[in-house]
Design an enzyme around this catalytic site. Sequence first.
Site, PDB file in Angstrom:
ATOM      1  N   TYR A 285     -62.053 -58.732 -31.001  1.00 17.98           N
ATOM      2  CA  TYR A 285     -62.105 -57.896 -32.067  1.00 17.98           C
ATOM      3  C   TYR A 285     -61.075 -58.015 -32.988  1.00 17.98           C
ATOM      4  O   TYR A 285     -59.910 -57.879 -32.659  1.00 17.98           O
ATOM      5  CB  TYR A 285     -62.338 -56.362 -31.519  1.00 17.98           C
ATOM      6  CG  TYR A 285     -62.607 -55.364 -32.772  1.00 17.98           C
ATOM      7  CD1 TYR A 285     -63.239 -55.709 -33.799  1.00 17.98           C
ATOM      8  CD2 TYR A 285     -62.018 -53.963 -32.629  1.00 17.98           C
ATOM      9  CE1 TYR A 285     -63.477 -54.876 -34.782  1.00 17.98           C
ATOM     10  CE2 TYR A 285     -62.321 -52.955 -33.664  1.00 17.98           C
ATOM     11  CZ  TYR A 285     -63.192 -53.332 -34.487  1.00 17.98           C
ATOM     12  OH  TYR A 285     -63.286 -52.561 -35.620  1.00 17.98           O
ATOM     13  N   CYS A 286     -61.478 -58.161 -34.366  1.00 14.77           N
ATOM     14  CA  CYS A 286     -60.686 -58.229 -35.398  1.00 14.77           C
ATOM     15  C   CYS A 286     -59.486 -59.304 -35.040  1.00 14.77           C
ATOM     16  O   CYS A 286     -59.758 -60.461 -34.785  1.00 14.77           O
ATOM     17  CB  CYS A 286     -59.888 -56.989 -35.649  1.00 14.77           C
ATOM     18  SG  CYS A 286     -58.726 -56.885 -37.007  1.00 14.77           S
ATOM     19  N   LEU A 287     -58.193 -59.053 -35.204  1.00 17.42           N
ATOM     20  CA  LEU A 287     -57.329 -60.206 -34.909  1.00 17.42           C
ATOM     21  C   LEU A 287     -57.317 -60.466 -33.159  1.00 17.42           C
ATOM     22  O   LEU A 287     -56.617 -61.695 -33.177  1.00 17.42           O
ATOM     23  CB  LEU A 287     -55.807 -59.473 -35.393  1.00 17.42           C
ATOM     24  CG  LEU A 287     -55.551 -59.743 -36.875  1.00 17.42           C
ATOM     25  CD1 LEU A 287     -54.189 -59.040 -36.946  1.00 17.42           C
ATOM     26  CD2 LEU A 287     -55.540 -61.246 -37.237  1.00 17.42           C
ATOM     27  N   LEU A 313     -65.893 -60.398 -33.012  1.00 11.80           N
ATOM     28  CA  LEU A 313     -66.362 -59.052 -33.841  1.00 11.80           C
ATOM     29  C   LEU A 313     -65.474 -58.964 -34.863  1.00 11.80           C
ATOM     30  O   LEU A 313     -64.228 -58.580 -34.582  1.00 11.80           O
ATOM     31  CB  LEU A 313     -66.339 -57.799 -32.810  1.00 11.80           C
ATOM     32  CG  LEU A 313     -67.013 -57.972 -31.388  1.00 11.80           C
ATOM     33  CD1 LEU A 313     -67.009 -56.712 -30.460  1.00 11.80           C
ATOM     34  CD2 LEU A 313     -68.396 -58.642 -31.395  1.00 11.80           C
TER      35      LEU A 313
END
Length: 548
Positions: A285-287, A313
Amino acid sequence: MTRKTPNLDARWHAALGQITGGLSPAALATAYLDWSLHLIASPDKQAELMRRVLEPSAASETEPEDSRFADPAWSTFPYNLFVQNFLATQAWWNAATTGLPGVDPKHENIVSFATRQWIDVFSPANYALTNPQVWDRTRQEMGQNLVRGMRYWLEDFNRLMSRLPRQSHGFSVGENLATTPGQVVLQNDLIELIRYHPTTKKVRAEPILIVPAWIMKYYILDLTDQRSLVAYLRDQGFEVYIISWKNPTEEDADKGLQDYIDLGIRASIDLIKTTGATRLHAVGYCLGGTLLSIAAAAMGRDGDNAFSTISLLASQVDFSEPGELGLFINESQVAFLEDMMATRGYLKADQMAGAFRMLRSNDLIWSRVVRHYLLGERTQENALLAWNADATRMPAAMHSEYLRHLFLKNDLAKGRFAVDGKSVALTDIRCPIYCVATETDHVSPWKSVYRLLLLTDTDVTFVLTNGGHNGGILSEPGHAGRHFRADHKSEGDRHRTAADWLEATATQDGSWWVHWAGWLREKSGDRRAPRPVLVKIKTPAPGTYVFG
């Protein structure tokens, strides 16, 4: 990166950063100098701007929709004049700061963004005397709203000066946040790995490992009983593991991205393999998704096929178009941040949070000022706000490395990012990928996320859901108003631009979670009894690092 010894320059920049909110004055000054010199040398542009001042029709451009002025009271005299004057001024400055030949595009974006922030300070919505809603509330309550607002302002000011964390009334980690039952099965200097207790008699052969971003507490994905992604996956018959990152201190200043791969992703995979699982589904998720992509590329390079699938994501792998967040990332800004971090060994949580708030200042700063201090209303606490206030720090070495090598140099997309001393390439990822982007993401713009399809040579299912960076991912089944688009690109298919993909892909009602769970099931082996995890750690979820 070896941590710098704080010298006089670093200490001066750190002190200056306390005033500027971590922004480099030199970066802003350079951008304005570039713009102003080109404006001085452009008589046609000057004439156009003068016409906008002298001819009302030339200055009639206004934003068609502005939620600040949606109330019908803004259309009555004299407030309609305030609005018209403000929007005309906004349009004039937008014309002045854009479309000037010769200005570096990044400098133009910085000047336009900074000017817009400055103009928003003077919006008539921000002042009691020029806001009809505030006037109406003041008359109705005989000024008590302003009295409450002053009390709220004093509370917030005292909290800020005393550096106390914002109180999240009614929400507490382990009580009504991050409550899915589980156990810490691994702890090292950087992570706690949590395994959630299965709720089905049989589980899929491949466990799921979730890698959240290190700039946030993991429980965004285990927010509440109703909005828990990990609980949803668990109930679909998957064994679920998630990484809870340590909130770094000065002692962790020298930890870099290689440490986050080794102590985070690789250590987690090793632990999961001790249960007898040979392959797993990896989710980032994200980074955390960026880090997972780097690790997966290194594994592909080395012939390690432990990942059955990868799900990303709201994650970027190409930072050539990072959106407005990229305005804060240039050589001057990174050097300024490095000097600030050299004095304490990490980037403070409120500095990164401040940058994100500036991207949506009308929604996250000025609307709050009006609501709290002029209307005298406290924002109703909710789980997402409580999580958002629970910010994290970042080690100096890691933060500098990811800003320089990912944002500035875009080394991952260009095949130059090194793991174990050797470069990695995204084309080495051979397992299927499920990639999710959100329509109104200010952190990972969806068209930037979409570039994954251009940089990989494997099957990719791309999904675009409505909502923002967090709200779009927290799209549990039954959430009203949710929709998404989904399409599949097989290895060897011709590439489509993001615009062509959007036009050709139909909208589906409902949650993308259901679509994703079906995709995971298709890529999974037979069901089997849950595997025992033999560990000596007795700490239950949510663990201890989440409280750091």
